[in-house]
Scaffold this motif. Structure first.
Motif, mmCIF file in Angstrom:
data_model
loop_
_atom_site.group_PDB
_atom_site.id
_atom_site.type_symbol
_atom_site.label_atom_id
_atom_site.label_comp_id
_atom_site.label_asym_id
_atom_site.label_seq_id
_atom_site.Cartn_x
_atom_site.Cartn_y
_atom_site.Cartn_z
ATOM 1 N N ILE A 216 7.205 -6.846 1.697
ATOM 2 C CA ILE A 216 7.521 -7.733 2.814
ATOM 3 C C ILE A 216 6.274 -8.534 3.157
ATOM 4 N N PRO A 217 6.401 -9.849 3.422
ATOM 5 C CA PRO A 217 5.219 -10.648 3.743
ATOM 6 C C PRO A 217 4.407 -10.031 4.873
ATOM 7 N N VAL A 218 3.092 -10.085 4.712
ATOM 8 C CA VAL A 218 2.193 -9.470 5.701
ATOM 9 C C VAL A 218 2.433 -10.042 7.088
ATOM 10 N N ARG A 219 2.749 -11.325 7.161
ATOM 11 C CA ARG A 219 2.948 -11.957 8.468
ATOM 12 C C ARG A 219 4.141 -11.391 9.222
ATOM 13 N N LEU B 269 5.470 -1.151 4.591
ATOM 14 C CA LEU B 269 6.461 -2.200 4.330
ATOM 15 C C LEU B 269 5.852 -3.336 3.518
ATOM 16 N N ALA B 270 4.617 -3.679 3.843
ATOM 17 C CA ALA B 270 3.964 -4.778 3.134
ATOM 18 C C ALA B 270 3.612 -4.402 1.701
ATOM 19 N N THR B 271 3.210 -3.158 1.474
ATOM 20 C CA THR B 271 2.765 -2.764 0.139
ATOM 21 C C THR B 271 3.882 -2.237 -0.754
ATOM 22 N N ALA B 272 4.789 -1.423 -0.179
ATOM 23 C CA ALA B 272 5.852 -0.825 -0.998
ATOM 24 C C ALA B 272 7.089 -1.705 -1.087
#
Length: 465
Positions: free
Chosen positions: A179-182, A173-176
């Motif tokens: 979405i913010p890592v947090r 989700l964060a890479t593709a």
């Protein structure tokens, strides 16, 4: 992979390399891999994908769409994976997860990359779950009297699988999806831990039977009803998602058309649930009341925009047009079967207890109970929200107005329920117009008493909601 961001490509490649490293020991010379068990579990897992690719089976087992419908988390019938984690070494368990992931239905492009990612994800999860079970003595436990001792390795396998899957999902989700890592991992673990533990128990039962004198056929008898249950549960969640999407689309359409009451529908739904809960209604009716509150003004879609957005007083003709919105709303939702009693609330939420309301002039108990709940919630939020044509009243002032009109406009029982709910939970007044909220006391009339547009709370939201 040109459509996939660079970080996501690197992340998927790392997952594939990790999955390959996990499965590699199974094919090395001298490896004592139980290929018969691997093949049977891999085939059984792959069979779980057949309904997702078959229109007929898809409709029978878990969907009503023309092309069938894949299970939630396609390629992830976890009871089989947990059985593999308990019966096989980590490399074998990883291999058993791959065929179903590669064969599963994919609705979004690029399909090939998505299949490879899913295969790597499940191979890593199954291999990690098998390693965790082995550390807790899983193979030795299954070789002897399995229960209740096998609960420990089964729980370890389920927990490890859940942690690996959620960690990988958050990363993609964060890479593709950027979405913010947090926030990428927020809610993933809490939402999946329960299902993984339940599926772990089913996998444990299948593994115990697999090692019993009854053999794999007995394990299949356990997994088949579990699989059907998973399909039915997935279908239920798809239907619930479709319901939410339908309601969200209708509410957004109303909010776009009538910008002065933006957010009002959601708050009326919340206030309706507060009232219903105080009245002791069951969970099913609470959901009905929430739908009713959210959709009570959907009939505004049939009212001319110039009337809805008029800042000044309405003419008698314009008011008659506004008063048609409950009937418009009822017609709009007539064919939405899951709304149930909510349709009655949409039609009758402007009726008054003394019979002077609209559209049909119902009185007292002739007004459906759900409509009497929504009427109080609707008026309360209208009075405590700032709009272009009226300023918000403080919550205590709005409550006093509701009490004053109880018995004539509103059901006193519903008013008392709202008062109790506000005492317990409070209420945050909101701005629904395009201006800041400024708490203000009602303006004073000539005699020093609060001036009212029509001596009733409903008149303050002269747009019908």
């Amino acid at each position: 992979m040109r459509r996939i961001p660079g970080p996501a490509r690197a992340y998927i490649l790392c997952a594939v390399v990790g999955a390959g490293a996990c499965a590699l020991p199974a094919v090395l010379p001298g490896a004592d891999t139980p290929w018969t068990t691997v093949a049977l579990l891999a085939g059984l897992h792959a069979l779980s994908e057949v309904p997702g690719r078959s229109p007929i089976l898809g409709r029978l087992l878990g969907g009503s769409t023309p092309v069938g419908s894949a299970p939630v988390g396609s390629g992830s019938f976890f009871p089989v994976l947990f059985a593999a984690a308990l019966l096989l070494p980590p490399a074998g368990a990883a291999l058993a997860a791959v065929p179903a992931a590669l064969l599963g239905r994919v609705d979004r492009r690029p399909a090939g990359v998505r299949r490879v990612w899913r295969a790597a994800r499940l191979a890593l999860a199954a291999g990690a779950a098998s390693a965790a079970a082995a550390l807790c003595g899983g193979p030795a436990v299954l070789a002897g009297p399995a229960l209740p001792y096998a609960l420990v390795p089964a729980g370890a396998a389920a927990l490890t699988c859940c942690l690996v899957v959620t960690a990988l999902d958050g990363g993609i989700l964060a890479t593709a999806e950027r979405i913010p890592v947090r926030t990428a991992w927020r809610g993933l673990l809490s939402g999946s831990l329960g299902p993984h533990l339940v599926h772990g128990l089913a996998g444990l039962t299948a593994a115990v039977l697999w090692r019993s004198p009854y053999g794999p056929p007995a394990a299949l008898l356990v997994l088949l009803p579990v699989y059907i249950s998973c399909r039915v549960f997935a279908r239920y969640h798809r239907e619930q998602g479709a319901h939410r999407s339908t309601i969200r689309a209708l509410v957004q359409a109303v909010d776009i058309k009538d910008r002065y009451t933006r957010g009002h529908s959601e708050r009326v739904g919340r206030a309706s649930v507060l009232i219903a809960r105080e009245l002791g209604m069951d969970e099913e009716r609470l959901e009905v009341l929430r739908f009713a509150g959210i959709l009570h003004d959907v009939g505004k879609l049939g009212v001319p925009t110039r009337v809805l957005r008029k800042d000044g007083p309405l003419t008698p003709e314009e008011r008659r047009v506004i008063e048609l919105h409950p009937e418009y709303g009822h017609e709009i939702v007539r064919g939405i079967g899951f709304l149930g009693e909510a349709r009655d609330a949409i039609l009758h939420h402007h009726e008054r207890l003394d019979g002077s309301g609209y559209p049909y002039g119902l009185a007292g108990r002739q007004i459906p109970e759900v409509a009497r709940v929504v009427a109080v919630a609707d008026a309360f939020d209208a009075m405590t929200s700032t709009r272009s044509y009226s300023r918000a009243r403080p919550v205590p002032a709005a409550v006093e107005e509701l009490k004053r009109c109880a018995g004539t406009q509103f059901d006193p029982r519903m008013v008392r329920a709202l008062v109790r709910a506000l005492e317990r939970h409070g209420w945050e007044a909101a701005v629904t117009a395009d201006e800041p909220a400024v708490p203000a006391q009602p303006s004073r009339g000539r005699g020093g008493t609060p001036a009212r547009q029509e001596a009733a709370p409903a008149a303050r939201h002269r747009q019908g909601g």
